[in-house]
Enzyme design. Structure first.
Site, short mmCIF file in Angstrom:
data_model
loop_
_atom_site.label_atom_id
_atom_site.label_comp_id
_atom_site.label_asym_id
_atom_site.label_seq_id
_atom_site.Cartn_x
_atom_site.Cartn_y
_atom_site.Cartn_z
N ARG A 1 32.91 -3.56 -3.69
CA ARG A 1 33.24 -2.88 -2.45
C ARG A 1 34.37 -1.87 -2.65
O ARG A 1 34.32 -0.75 -2.13
CB ARG A 1 33.62 -3.91 -1.37
CG ARG A 1 32.46 -4.83 -1.02
CD ARG A 1 32.81 -5.83 0.06
NE ARG A 1 31.74 -6.81 0.22
CZ ARG A 1 31.49 -7.49 1.33
NH1 ARG A 1 32.23 -7.29 2.41
NH2 ARG A 1 30.50 -8.35 1.40
N ARG B 1 27.99 -4.03 0.99
CA ARG B 1 27.73 -5.34 0.38
C ARG B 1 28.26 -5.38 -1.05
O ARG B 1 28.68 -4.37 -1.60
CB ARG B 1 26.24 -5.66 0.44
CG ARG B 1 25.74 -5.72 1.86
CD ARG B 1 24.41 -6.45 2.02
NE ARG B 1 24.16 -6.61 3.44
CZ ARG B 1 24.62 -7.59 4.18
NH1 ARG B 1 25.36 -8.54 3.63
NH2 ARG B 1 24.37 -7.66 5.47
#
Length: 260
Positions: free
Chosen positions: A103, A97
């Site tokens: 990320r 997430r």
């Protein structure tokens, strides 16, 4: 645990600002828009679609096939998770997430061996990364992936002016996808993939519903004739997907999610 995204709440807040007259237009990723929308609002423009593909970014520049057995692959998508497990059952698919930069940072710091992202997001951010574009026949995208839309109140000057940037082929593709998605149901907790591609007066439509482990799936690959009634054809595809076994897969995912 797969958590419901806060995106839906964010979209609802933007809708409220528009309905109260605080804003005239809103720009969204169409993938984030719920299929059930306030009656006073309309999607006044759909921009020409960017890439709808998924990509795999790995720390070592490896492709999906080259990843070692048991490699950790990150994604927040139930659909991508099921497709990864179908393609490479040996992989460890782990929840990922955060925004795009978060990320990528988690990948680079070694939390994951690879991550799966939307190619459109990388392109819009202007990031030049070494990645593998995943085959859209095996990794059919989510409905409306790669599409940006403009929302306005019906009957306003904002609606009239924004219509000038509407891309008709993209609108046709995304409306087909949304109709099938609405017919199948299940929301973001069900692995559903739908992609329409308008070519020469028809739309090739790939649609599938998968089990959460990717071992079972139902799939249709058909052409929809454009013109009056094309959304009825899309709805029919959705119903047949359900009758082929999609209904059981949807209920299975909803039950599993509710039990967590």
């Amino acid at each position: 645990m797969h958590q419901l995204s806060g995106v839906g709440v964010f979209v609802a807040e933007i809708d409220e600002h528009m309905l109260s007259g605080k804003i005239d237009l809103a720009v969204h990723s169409m993938k984030d828009l719920p299929t059930k929308r306030p009656g006073e609002l309309t999607v006044s423009a759909i921009l020409k679609r960017d890439s709808s593909a998924d990509v795999l970014v790995s720390r070592d520049g490896l492709s999906l096939d080259e990843l070692k057995d048991g490699a950790v692959v990150g994604t927040s998508s139930m659909r991508r998770t099921a497709q990864l497990r179908r393609s490479r059952p040996d992989l460890q698919v782990s929840s990922l997430r955060g925004n795009l930069q978060t990320r990528l940072r988690k990948l680079n710091q070694g939390d994951y061996d690879a991550i799966v992202l939307a190619e459109a997001g990388l392109q819009r951010m202007g990031l030049k990364l070494d990645y593998e574009r995943l085959d859209e026949e095996s990794f059919v995208p989510s409905a409306n992936q790669g599409t940006i839309v403009v929302v306005s109140k019906i009957g306003t000057k904002a609606e009239m002016h924004s219509k000038s940037i509407d891309d008709v082929p993209t609108r046709t593709e995304t409306m087909i996808e949304r109709k099938i998605l609405e017919t199948v149901g299940g929301g973001c907790i069900v692995p559903i993939a739908i992609h329409a591609d308008v070519i020469d007066g028809a739309a090739r439509v790939l649609a599938e519903v998968l089990s959460m482990d990717g071992k079972r799936f139902v799939r249709l690959d058909e052409k929809i004739t454009l013109g009056n009634g094309y959304l009825d054809q899309a709805e029919d595809m959705g119903r047949r997907l359900m009758d082929m076994g999609g209904r059981e897969l949807v209920l299975e995912a909803v039950k599993a999610f509710g039990a967590r």
